[in-house]
Structure formats: structure tokens, C-alpha cells
Design a protein around this motif. Structure first.
Motif, PDB file in Angstrom:
ATOM      1  N   THR A   1      11.774  34.937  16.356  1.00  0.00           N
ATOM      2  CA  THR A   1      10.652  35.365  15.516  1.00  0.00           C
ATOM      3  C   THR A   1       9.393  35.403  16.372  1.00  0.00           C
ATOM      4  N   TRP A   2       8.448  36.307  16.002  1.00  0.00           N
ATOM      5  CA  TRP A   2       7.225  36.493  16.784  1.00  0.00           C
ATOM      6  C   TRP A   2       6.008  36.346  15.870  1.00  0.00           C
ATOM      7  N   HIS A   3       4.936  35.811  16.449  1.00  0.00           N
ATOM      8  CA  HIS A   3       3.716  35.554  15.693  1.00  0.00           C
ATOM      9  C   HIS A   3       2.552  36.173  16.448  1.00  0.00           C
ATOM     10  N   PRO A   4       1.689  36.926  15.739  1.00  0.00           N
ATOM     11  CA  PRO A   4       0.549  37.551  16.421  1.00  0.00           C
ATOM     12  C   PRO A   4      -0.474  36.501  16.878  1.00  0.00           C
ATOM     13  N   LEU A   5      -1.100  36.793  18.020  1.00  0.00           N
ATOM     14  CA  LEU A   5      -2.151  35.943  18.566  1.00  0.00           C
ATOM     15  C   LEU A   5      -3.447  36.748  18.634  1.00  0.00           C
ATOM     16  N   PRO A   6      -4.583  36.083  18.503  1.00  0.00           N
ATOM     17  CA  PRO A   6      -5.861  36.827  18.599  1.00  0.00           C
ATOM     18  C   PRO A   6      -6.121  37.250  20.043  1.00  0.00           C
ATOM     19  N   ALA A   7      -6.700  38.410  20.224  1.00  0.00           N
ATOM     20  CA  ALA A   7      -7.065  38.911  21.552  1.00  0.00           C
ATOM     21  C   ALA A   7      -8.570  39.129  21.590  1.00  0.00           C
ATOM     22  N   THR A   8      -9.231  38.442  22.497  1.00  0.00           N
ATOM     23  CA  THR A   8     -10.673  38.582  22.666  1.00  0.00           C
ATOM     24  C   THR A   8     -10.941  39.298  23.964  1.00  0.00           C
ATOM     25  N   ARG A   9     -11.543  40.468  23.864  1.00  0.00           N
ATOM     26  CA  ARG A   9     -11.799  41.276  25.053  1.00  0.00           C
ATOM     27  C   ARG A   9     -12.906  40.632  25.888  1.00  0.00           C
ATOM     28  N   THR A  10     -12.646  40.509  27.207  1.00  0.00           N
ATOM     29  CA  THR A  10     -13.659  39.954  28.120  1.00  0.00           C
ATOM     30  C   THR A  10     -14.082  40.968  29.172  1.00  0.00           C
ATOM     31  N   GLY A  11     -13.470  42.162  29.205  1.00  0.00           N
ATOM     32  CA  GLY A  11     -13.807  43.192  30.157  1.00  0.00           C
ATOM     33  C   GLY A  11     -12.935  44.400  29.922  1.00  0.00           C
ATOM     34  N   PRO A  12     -13.153  45.482  30.672  1.00  0.00           N
ATOM     35  CA  PRO A  12     -12.356  46.699  30.442  1.00  0.00           C
ATOM     36  C   PRO A  12     -10.868  46.490  30.721  1.00  0.00           C
ATOM     37  N   LEU A  13     -10.534  45.474  31.524  1.00  0.00           N
ATOM     38  CA  LEU A  13      -9.130  45.249  31.851  1.00  0.00           C
ATOM     39  C   LEU A  13      -8.758  43.784  31.677  1.00  0.00           C
ATOM     40  N   SER A  14      -9.464  43.052  30.816  1.00  0.00           N
ATOM     41  CA  SER A  14      -9.166  41.629  30.666  1.00  0.00           C
ATOM     42  C   SER A  14      -9.457  41.172  29.248  1.00  0.00           C
ATOM     43  N   ALA A  15      -8.787  40.059  28.880  1.00  0.00           N
ATOM     44  CA  ALA A  15      -8.972  39.477  27.545  1.00  0.00           C
ATOM     45  C   ALA A  15      -8.494  38.036  27.606  1.00  0.00           C
ATOM     46  N   THR A  16      -8.733  37.298  26.528  1.00  0.00           N
ATOM     47  CA  THR A  16      -8.166  35.963  26.388  1.00  0.00           C
ATOM     48  C   THR A  16      -7.482  35.877  25.042  1.00  0.00           C
ATOM     49  N   THR A  17      -6.559  34.909  24.954  1.00  0.00           N
ATOM     50  CA  THR A  17      -5.929  34.587  23.678  1.00  0.00           C
ATOM     51  C   THR A  17      -5.683  33.095  23.658  1.00  0.00           C
ATOM     52  N   VAL A  18      -5.427  32.553  22.482  1.00  0.00           N
ATOM     53  CA  VAL A  18      -5.241  31.114  22.324  1.00  0.00           C
ATOM     54  C   VAL A  18      -3.925  30.868  21.620  1.00  0.00           C
ATOM     55  N   VAL A  19      -3.117  29.962  22.201  1.00  0.00           N
ATOM     56  CA  VAL A  19      -1.903  29.483  21.554  1.00  0.00           C
ATOM     57  C   VAL A  19      -2.203  28.109  20.987  1.00  0.00           C
ATOM     58  N   PRO A  20      -1.994  27.900  19.699  1.00  0.00           N
ATOM     59  CA  PRO A  20      -2.386  26.625  19.082  1.00  0.00           C
ATOM     60  C   PRO A  20      -1.515  25.464  19.537  1.00  0.00           C
ATOM     61  N   ASP A  21      -1.957  24.241  19.196  1.00  0.00           N
ATOM     62  CA  ASP A  21      -1.204  23.029  19.498  1.00  0.00           C
ATOM     63  C   ASP A  21       0.127  23.090  18.759  1.00  0.00           C
ATOM     64  N   LEU A  22       1.242  22.902  19.478  1.00  0.00           N
ATOM     65  CA  LEU A  22       2.556  23.166  18.915  1.00  0.00           C
ATOM     66  C   LEU A  22       3.510  22.036  19.217  1.00  0.00           C
ATOM     67  N   THR A  23       4.589  22.029  18.501  1.00  0.00           N
ATOM     68  CA  THR A  23       5.740  21.202  18.864  1.00  0.00           C
ATOM     69  C   THR A  23       6.869  22.141  19.261  1.00  0.00           C
ATOM     70  N   GLY A  24       7.835  21.617  19.974  1.00  0.00           N
ATOM     71  CA  GLY A  24       8.927  22.445  20.445  1.00  0.00           C
ATOM     72  C   GLY A  24       9.043  22.348  21.955  1.00  0.00           C
ATOM     73  N   GLU A  25       9.698  23.340  22.575  1.00  0.00           N
ATOM     74  CA  GLU A  25       9.947  23.272  24.011  1.00  0.00           C
ATOM     75  C   GLU A  25       9.248  24.360  24.812  1.00  0.00           C
ATOM     76  N   TYR A  26       9.273  25.624  24.334  1.00  0.00           N
ATOM     77  CA  TYR A  26       8.789  26.730  25.150  1.00  0.00           C
ATOM     78  C   TYR A  26       7.982  27.699  24.318  1.00  0.00           C
ATOM     79  N   VAL A  27       7.075  28.394  25.006  1.00  0.00           N
ATOM     80  CA  VAL A  27       6.346  29.518  24.433  1.00  0.00           C
ATOM     81  C   VAL A  27       6.823  30.786  25.126  1.00  0.00           C
ATOM     82  N   SER A  28       7.292  31.763  24.356  1.00  0.00           N
ATOM     83  CA  SER A  28       7.585  33.098  24.875  1.00  0.00           C
ATOM     84  C   SER A  28       6.442  34.017  24.506  1.00  0.00           C
ATOM     85  N   LEU A  29       6.159  35.000  25.354  1.00  0.00           N
ATOM     86  CA  LEU A  29       5.012  35.883  25.147  1.00  0.00           C
ATOM     87  C   LEU A  29       5.453  37.341  25.248  1.00  0.00           C
TER      88      LEU A  29
END
Length: 1017
Positions: free
Chosen positions: A967-995
């Protein structure tokens, strides 16, 4: 299945210590493979630019052994010091240290876990497991050869050699047994049904002829097809399978030859071979021995390297008793590929006969590639069965004749063509004329060898008459040769001789003696003004020694030539000129180790017989001292490169400390040499030193440096961990400013770790490679771009998730005319100025044009695809899977428009023909040393392909999965430049994050990427 990336800058597996110097203009890297030598030492080879570069890891307990390295172009030898004496003595096959050839022939560690050998005078095969090599090597005292690989040497033709006339006379090979030693046979083919009496398999594969080569050869001899009839259609065939998918092992060939001779084969067809050398190898010995014991005629393909020039006839065609076969086309012109003489070791006449070998049509094995019952092939492999069939016809006519007599009659009746004897032997085979031969010449080809003067050389030619009546002969001769008589009479069942004298002249001279339908080729190689160059090797006590590795460089072909010594003396014959001579001499020490003294004579004028002393005492010590305490050498090397107009020789000595390596030059300096001295050292507190120095012109005689921490660049580096039981290695590579020559060293370390690394500045450019090691093998490499660190402190992070596609540092996706070429690295770490590659278990790359598949490869990120000139919309998809904790699966896709570039495009990297694709890069902040985080801010960068114009993105969507992509969950994307951005993955339990992410730019081009298990939670 393990697959290796082999792209423009592909997966490296340079295992330290140590690593030799990289050559000038080293721009592209390609992993070639790794090999465990007979000594147990491990060598990894990569291509840097147009040359091969080794890295050596000594076997346990052999850390103090030095290694001589020598290479140019596609050649590379790595020879341990304790093998030098046996290689010089000829009791240890030099091929066992020809790492380039070993890898080409499939002996690499990725392909097999053992090394096949032929041991002792009985030529018995032995197979040694590589993990026990070091102990077996120490106990071995019998002669040892590599059980090397030889390779198959790939309607009108029967008429061309006169076979139909022989058939009309009743000679079809009936009652004669011919053996075919090849890739097997499809005995069910209609052309061969009932022709194969016995099949024996000497390989590890099934008896099926999946290659098709053997079936084609067998049918050329004995097919009964009305249109594609074999030369001896009634011959009885024995088929020995001695070749498999990767080639033909020498031990299998020898076993097959013994079997065939013992089973009564009068003629044995060997459409296979390999490079010949000056000595007598096991195959040549076997041919000569079996011919003498059984009277068998071995008909052998001369080889297909004729386009490379003279002395290209292969082994075992080079054996004295073999009948070496070259190829002609339909017009009786020598085929351009047909190997040319003279024989390497003595200028004897080889090849000895020619036969049709261009577009020969014969049966196709149903197990091989292709369609149809017949196929056309070209090569001396195809010429050889024509001669074998002709020999079978002649053996039917003379059942009591030996192979030697058959060879003499076939050669004596051949039809000469307009070529040098060294290129054709006796000429094109003529089986109809051979049936009428009564008198034969012995030898059937009169070789005068290689002459060092213009003095006349005389040989005896004997004619033998097996009939009951005397035969008078009128003799004629062509070329610069004279006869002692113009007429002789050969008595009934007797013989008569004539003296043949070779006159003066320069170069390779040839001609024929003719006598009543029998022609005998003559040849002499009168060398140009040449002299003996003798080297004498002495150790530091002044005593002669064979514990040396010496070579000559220079001459017309600018190749290196090893100079073996016996009792400290070695002689080579060279034309008048100027040469470069190098020798590294070992001097044993009381502790059982040996010092190495590399002595270079860059200018050796040979205007007469010349003796040169390679004196270990001419070399001086190398020393590097530190103001820091506890610094210990781990991997060091000295070396140099010298270039001609066509090639460069690279040579060096690798070891664990400079204390036992000495260097020196004798004679005047030259300007075209770049010397390098460098190494890697460690110190307490996870400190490491990577140092390199370059010298121009004169090779240093001795070398000394004092290293002060305050004068160095300091790099504080963190190395995260991907998986347990893995180690890392940082290789720092230094490049000098004049010619871009380079040298690099590295030492393995445990992960994770924070290290302090120092390197010298000295107007050098440095680059770094991180190798992720499992045992001795690299399963992932991350390559950084060039840096020019100044004195002071610098900071780096390596082996940091996320590992995914990167387009930094190379031209990875480009279009040239109507070809799209791809070599996209899929496993770079999170730094945007690096790219990375990995071994993978599965890979796939597919290109679509407007929904229709253009093509597909089984390599991740790689392929070449032909496309139309006009602008079209394309979609490129690639995927890779591997055994890894992080990024076990990476997939990416790009959609873009492409058309044929301008007629005069700009160079790649400067707005040229790079495809308009973009890599989506993830860099999580605040990962721990095991690449894990709780909550994470991720920097996202869109990285344009080199050679394309960047275009800002208009759409960017990012998703995360915490259940390996279910299953996949959308993440927010904050643009920081014409070719860059940031996103935040919240505090989680489990083993791995796939992107995964998708971006669309202003041109409408799209990029997609999915990385499973991108980092840990």
C-alpha cells in the motif's frame, strides 16, 4: 543469476591491497572480472580508458609477496615474485598469470571455482579448487601448464577442389575412418544419417551440438546430400565432443585425439585452435606424439587472425606433424581472415595448404541457433574438413600410407596461388591431382628458417618412389633458390635427393621446386639488420639470478616482450634500433621474504650484439616517513607508463611496504615517462593516509618523502552500514595535472565507522570510490566526482541511503544518429555528485515508441536501440533486483520526445545529444549509522541528464509505503527550487520506508522511480 553492469562507467571490484597505477587519460571504467591465481592470490581487473588495470589481494600468509604488473591495451600480466624463476625456466606456464586472457576464456571466479591444469610430462589433466590454491602451489614441483581453451575457428566447394572427378573414379572415402573433434554433431540430420559410427563426449555438457559448428564440419566431410555433398561421402565418422559453450579445453582435446587415434581414425579433423607461442605446448606435443605412434594425420585449422599480419597461425596447427589449413574464396584468392605464417618459433612454413573456407554451405544442427536445414559459414574451420575429406579419399586409394605420406601427397599436388609461400603453403588442395601422385617429396615443404645473414643456406630435398618402376624427374625452381641438379632419377621403391640453396635477399623469400607434377614450397625469412640483445640479471650480492621478471618494449609493433633468463642470462633477437628494457629482480632475505629491485633502462641502442646488465644494485630505497605516530603501511606500489604513437606500456611492483621495494633508472632520461609512487597507510583511531606522487621524465632512482599532517588535506568521513557481514573500502585516486595519469589505493575497514582520512595536495585532483565488500568481492560501488581539496578539514558521508538512479558524472543516456544508447547507473547513494552500480540478480530494460516495444535487454539500465529519424514519443522502463537489505528492488521509467540530433551536434556534456531524462533523488536527513530514522525530512532533487537542457518541473508527487509496496500513502511536497523539493515522513513504527515519485517538467517529459526499502525505520 548474478549479472554485472558493464556500461560506460560500470561496476568496479577493485579489491585492495594493493592497486596499481591507472594510466593517462583514464576516463571510463569497466569492471572486467576477478581471478584467483594458481598461487592463491586474488586479482581483480577493470578497464580504465583503453587499458586494463589490476588490483591484487595476496592469499593469507602471502602478504609480503611482491607482484610484477605489466600490460598494454588488452594485455595484462600479474606475476608473483615467487613464480618468476619457474616462469623463466619454462616449468610454469606464463599463461597462468595472463589475467586478461584468463578472464576472457572464462576462468574468472564469477564463472568457476577451480582452475584446470595439465601437470607433468605425461600431460595429465588436474583440476585444482581455487580455495586450496596457495597450499597446492607451494608443494608443486612438476611442470604445470594451464588447461587452456581453444576455440572453433569458424555446393561449389567440392567442384573447386576436384572431388567430383575423384568420385567418378570410385574414390569416396569408403572404408576410411575420419574423426571430427568439435562441438558435437546432430547425427539425426538427414545429410549425416548413418554416417556417424560413434560419438564420445569429453565435456561436461550434453552430447547435443547446440553450437552447430561440429555438425557443419562433419557434413562438409561426409554429407550425402545431393546438392551439398561432402568431400568424402562414404567415410566413416567418429565424433568426439571436445568443445562446449565457452570453448574447447586443452585436456578434452588431448583426450579426444588419443581416443580417435586409438579407435583407428586415419584422419582427425581439428577445426579449432588458439594463439601459438615460442615453445612447444601440450597440444603440439600430443599431435606430434600421436602422429608418430599411430600414423594418424591431424588436419588442423590455421586460424582466423590473418588480418593481424604475419605469424598468426595458431596452435595446434603449428605442430610439426599437423597439416595446417588456411582458407581461400571461390576465386582461389586467400581469404583475408586466413592466418599467415611463418611459424612463430622458427619461421617454418605454416599454413601448409589452403581450401575453400568462405560461405561454405553445409548442414545446420537442429539444436543450434537459426532456421533451415543448411547454413553458410566462413573460416579456416570450414576449409579444414575439405582437406580432411581429401585425405580420406587419398587414404582409400592408398590404404597402407601413413599420415605423413598422405600429407606429402596432398601438399605436392596442391595448386599454388598468387601469394607468398608463408601465406599459402603448397597452395589450394586438389584431390583429383593427389590421386595421381606417385612420387612424393620429403619434407613436403622445405623451410630454411630464419637467417641472420646473406650467406647461402642449403637444405636437402628427398623424393620417394613407392612404385615398382624408376621415375626420372626434371626439376625446376622459382624464387631466389638454386638446385644442385636439374634432373634426377628416383629408383623403384627407393629415393633420390637434390640440394636446394637459398640465395641472398631481404625479408621473407619464397618459391617452389617443381618435378613431374609434384611441387614443393620453399621459404626463408632473412631478417633485416638484427642483433642479439642479451640481458644479464644479478641480485644485490652480484650473483646471477633467475628470480626476475624482465621485458623488452619497443620495435615495430610497440608490444612488450618478456625476456626469460636461464642462469641469469636471456637473449632476444631484435632489429637494429632503440629499445626500452625493464627488469625487477628479487633478492631473498633471511626472514624468508624477498626484496624487489626494479631497474629501468629506457634507452638501449642496439647497433651490434649487445649485452645489458640489469643490476639490482642500481636501484635505491624508497622511504616515506610521518610526523604522526603509529602509521603503518598497508598497500604500496611503484610504477610508470611509457607511450608510443600507438600504445602505452604500464608496469609496476605492488607490495605491502616500501621497505622492501627499490627503484632505479640507468641511462639517459626520456620525456615520455610518467612515474608514480603511492600507497595507503593506517593509524590508530581510525585514521588513514592516501598518498601519491608523480615524476616526469627520469624514473626516480630512490625516493624519499616526509609527510606532515599539517600539510595535508583532512577528510572527516562517515560510512554507514547497509547490511551485516559486509565491509567497506574507500579508494582515493590521485590524478596529476599534465596528462591525467592516475594512481589509487584502498584498504578495507569495518562498517559502520567514522574515519579521518588524509591525502597530499601537491597540485593533484582526487576522486574517491566506495566499495561495499562481501568477502573479497565488491557487490556495490559508489563513485564520486573529482575534488581539489586544499589543506584543511573537509567533510563527507558515504554509503548513505537512499540508493537509487543517478545521472551524475557521465553520459548515461544519449542518442547518436538513429541509435539510443543507455548505461544508466541505478544504485548511487544519497549524494548528488555520485553514481553507483551493483551486482544484481535480475535486470530488465525496455524501450517503447508511442506504445510499441522497440526492444528489450536483460541488463538494468542498459541497451542500444535503433529508432527512426523523426521526432517520436518514447517511454523507457528499467528494473533491477538484488540481494540487499536496502534497495533490493529499484524501478524507474522516463517518457520523452527524441529525434535525430543535428548533423554536427555538440559534445556530450556540453548541450549535446543527451536524452531529456531526469533522475529523482532522495536524501533523508539525520539517518543513523545503520541508515535508519524515526521521522525524517527528505530532500528531493531532480537531476537532469548530462547533455540535455534542464527543464523545471511542473508536477511532483511523492508516496511512501511501510509494507514493502503493498500500500502507498501520499507525502507532501514542498518546492524549494526549480529542480528541488522536500517532503516529510512522519514518526513511524515498522522496519522500512519505501519511496516512489513521479515528476513532469515544462516540456511534458515524465520521470518515475520506485525504491523498495529505501531506508530503515
Amino acid at each position: 543469476m548474478l549479472r554485472k553492469l558493464a556500461c560506460a562507467l560500470a561496476a568496479l571490484a577493485l579489491i585492495a591491497p594493493p592497486v596499481s597505477a591507472e594510466p593517462a587519460q583514464a576516463v571510463t571504467h569497466e569492471y572486467i572480472g576477478s581471478i584467483t591465481l594458481i598461487t592463491g592470490d586474488h586479482v581483480t581487473v577493470r578497464r580504465v580508458g583503453d587499458r586494463l588495470v589490476p588490483a591484487v589481494t595476496p592469499a593469507p600468509g602471502r602478504e609480503s609477496v611482491h607482484f610484477a604488473t605489466l600490460g598494454t591495451g588488452d594485455e595484462l600480466h600479474v606475476v608473483p615474485a615467487d613464480a618468476w624463476q619457474r616462469v623463466n625456466a619454462g616449468t610454469l606456464d606464463r599463461r597462468l598469470f595472463d589475467v586478461a586472457a584468463l578472464l576472457r576464456d572464462g576462468y574468472g571466479d564469477e564463472r568457476r571455482a577451480d582452475l584446470p591444469l595439465i601437470v607433468g610430462s605425461t600431460l595429465e589433466p588436474q583440476t585444482r579448487a581455487k580455495h586450496g590454491m596457495a597450499a597446492a602451489w607451494a608443494a608443486q614441483d612438476a611442470p604445470v601448464w594451464l588447461d587452456g581453451l581453444r576455440h572453433p575457428t569458424l555446393d561449389h566447394t567440392a567442384v573447386q577442389i576436384g572431388a567430383p572427378s575423384a568420385w567418378k573414379s570410385g574414390y569416396t572415402g569408403k572404408g576410411v575412418t575420419v574423426a571430427v573433434l568439435d562441438t558435437g554433431v546432430d547425427a539425426t540430420h538427414p545429410d549425416l544419417r548413418g554416417r556417424v559410427a560413434e560419438i564420445r563426449n569429453f565435456t561436461d555438457e550434453s552430447t547435443r551440438d547446440t553450437d552447430g559448428h561440429g555438425t557443419h564440419v562433419a557434413a562438409t566431410i561426409a554429407s550425402r546430400n545431393e546438392r551439398y555433398r561432402g568431400i568424402a561421402p562414404d567415410a566413416r565418422l567418429l565424433v568426439g565432443k571436445v568443445c562446449q559453450a565457452n570453448g574447447c579445453s586443452e585436456s578434452a582435446i588431448i583426450k579426444g585425439m588419443r581416443w580417435a587415434a586409438e579407435r583407428g581414425a586415419k584422419v582427425v579433423n581439428l577445426s579449432l585452435g588458439g594463439p601459438d607461442a615460442a615453445g612447444s605446448d601440450p597440444l603440439e606435443q600430443a599431435v606430434d606424439r600421436l602422429s608418430a605412434q599411430h600414423g594418424t594425420l591431424f588436419v588442423v585449422a590455421a586460424g582466423n587472425d590473418g588480418s593481424y599480419g604475419a605469424e598468426t597461425v595458431g596452435s595446434p596447427a603449428s605442430a610439426d606433424a599437423a597439416l595446417a589449413v588456411g582458407a581461400v574464396d571461390r576465386a582461389d584468392a586467400r581469404a583475408s581472415f586466413s592466418a599467415r605464417g611463418p611459424r612463430v618459433r622458427d619461421a617454418a612454413i605454416k599454413p601448409e595448404i589452403l581450401a575453400p573456407g568462405v560461405d561454405v554451405v553445409a548442414a545446420r544442427s537442429r539444436h543450434s541457433f537459426g532456421t533451415g536445414a543448411h547454413t553458410a559459414l566462413s573460416g579456416t574451420s570450414m576449409a579444414t574438413p575439405h582437406v580432411a575429406g581429401a585425405a580420406a579419399i587419398l587414404a582409400q586409394r592408398h590404404p597402407g600410407w601413413t599420415g605423413r605420406q598422405l600429407k606429402a601427397a596432398l601438399m605436392g599436388s596442391a595448386h599454388p596461388i598468387d601469394e607468398s609461400v608463408y601465406d599459402q603453403g603448397a597452395g589450394r588442395v586438389d584431390v583429383d591431382r593427389a590421386l595421381g601422385v606417385a612420387v612424393t617429396a620429403d619434407p613436403p615443404a622445405l623451410s630454411f628458417g630464419r637467417s641472420t645473414s646473406d650467406d647461402p643456406v642449403t637444405r636437402t630435398l628427398t623424393y620417394r618412389n613407392p612404385t615398382d618402376a624408376a621415375v626420372p624427374l626434371t626439376l625446376g625452381v622459382t624464387g631466389p633458390f638454386t638446385l644442385s641438379a636439374s634432373a634426377i632419377t628416383v629408383p623403384a621403391r627407393g629415393e633420390a635427393s637434390v640440394e636446394v640453396t637459398a640465395g641472398a635477399g631481404d625479408g621473407q623469400l619464397s618459391g617452389f621446386v617443381t618435378a613431374a607434377g609434384v611441387s614443393t614450397p620453399l621459404a626463408i625469412d632473412r631478417e633485416p639488420e638484427s642483433y642479439d640483445l642479451t640481458i644479464r640479471t644479478v641480485d644485490t650480492t652480484g650473483a646471477p639470478t633467475d628470480a626476475n621478471f624482465s621485458f623488452l618494449f619497443g620495435g615495430a609493433d610497440s608490444r612488450y616482450r618478456p625476456i626469460p633468463t636461464i642462469d641469469g642470462v636471456g637473449t632476444v633477437r631484435v632489429p637494429r634500433g632503440t629499445y626500452h628494457v625493464d627488469g625487477v629482480v628479487a633478492t631473498p632475505q633471511p626472514d624468508g621474504a624477498a626484496d624487489s629491485h626494479k631497474v629501468v633502462h629506457p634507452v638501449v641502442e642496439v647497433t651490434r650484439d649487445t649485452t645489458l646488465v640489469i643490476d639490482a644494485r642500481a636501484a635505491r630505497p624508497i622511504s616515506v616517513d610521518f610526523d604522526a605516530r603509529g602509521v603503518t603501511p598497508k598497500a604500496v606500489g611503484v610504477g610508470y607508463s611509457r607511450s608510443t604513437d600507438t600504445r602505452a606500456v604500464l608496469t609496476g611492483v605492488l607490495g605491502d611496504t616500501f621497505e622492501r621495494i627499490h627503484l632505479g633508472q640507468v641511462g639517459p632520461p626520456v620525456e615520455d615517462i610518467i612515474s608514480n609512487i603511492g600507497g595507503a597507510w593506517t593509524a590508530p583511531g581510525d585514521r588513514a593516509y592516501h598518498l601519491a606522487w608523480f615524476e616526469y621524465g627520469p624514473i626516480p632512482t630512490g625516493f624519499s618523502r616526509s609527510v606532515r599532517d599539517a600539510e595535508l588535506a583532512r577528510v572527516d568521513a562517515t560510512y554507514r552500514r547497509q547490511a551485516p557481514r559486509h565491509r567497506g573500502m574507500k579508494m582515493w585516486i590521485a590524478r596529476e595535472p599534465r596528462f591525467d595519469a592516475a594512481v589509487g589505493f584502498g584498504v578495507p575497514f569495518d562498517l559502520p565507522v567514522a574515519r579521518t582520512e588524509y591525502h597530499n595536495v601537491d597540485d593533484l585532483t582526487w576522486s574517491a570510490e566506495f566499495h561495499h565488500l562481501r568477502g573479497q568481492a565488491t557487490d556495490q560501488v559508489v563513485v564520486g566526482g573529482p575534488v581539489r581539496h586544499g589543506v584543511g578539514v573537509h567533510r563527507e558521508d558515504w554509503n548513505t541511503a537512499v540508493f537509487g538512479p543517478s545521472l551524475a558524472g557521465g553520459d548515461w543516456a544519449a542518442r547518436f544518429d538513429d541509435t539510443i544508447s543507455l548505461a544508466i547507473p541505478l544504485f548511487g547513494d544519497s549524494a548528488n555528485d555520485r553514481y553507483g552500480l551493483s551486482t544484481v540478480d535480475y535486470g530488465r530494460t525496455v524501450l517503447f515508441r508511442e506504445g510499441v516495444k522497440v526492444g528489450e535487454t536483460r541488463q538494468p539500465g542498459q541497451g542500444q536501440f535503433e529508432v527512426p529519424e523523426e521526432a517520436r514519443w518514447y517511454r523507457l522502463e528499467t528494473t533491477a533486483t538484488r540481494k540487499s537489505v536496502y534497495s533490493p528492488m529499484v524501478t524507474a521509467a522516463w517518457s520523452f520526445t527524441s529525434q535525430r540530433p543535428e548533423a554536427d551536434p555538440k559534445p556530450l556534456g556540453k548541450g549535446g545529444n543527451g536524452l531529456p531524462i531526469t533522475a529523482i533523488r532522495f536524501a533523508p536527513r539525520d539517518l543513523d549509522l545503520r541508515n535508519r530514522a524515526a521521522a525524517a525530512t527528505i530532500d528531493v532533487t531532480l537531476q537532469p541528464n548530462t547533455g540535455s537542457d534542464p527543464s523545471p518541473f511542473t508536477t511532483l508527487s511523492i508516496e511512501a509505503s511501510f509494507d514493502d509496496g503493498l500500500t502507498w500513502h501520499p507525502l507532501p511536497a514542498t518546492r524549494t527550487g526549480p529542480l528541488s523539493a522536500t517532503t516529510v515522513v512522519p514518526d513511524l513504527t515498522g522496519e522500512y520506508v519505501s519511496l516512489r515519485a513521479r515528476a513532469v517538467d515544462e516540456r511534458g517529459s515524465e520521470a518515475e522511480v520506485t525504491v523498495l526499502r529505501a531506508y530503515g525505520i
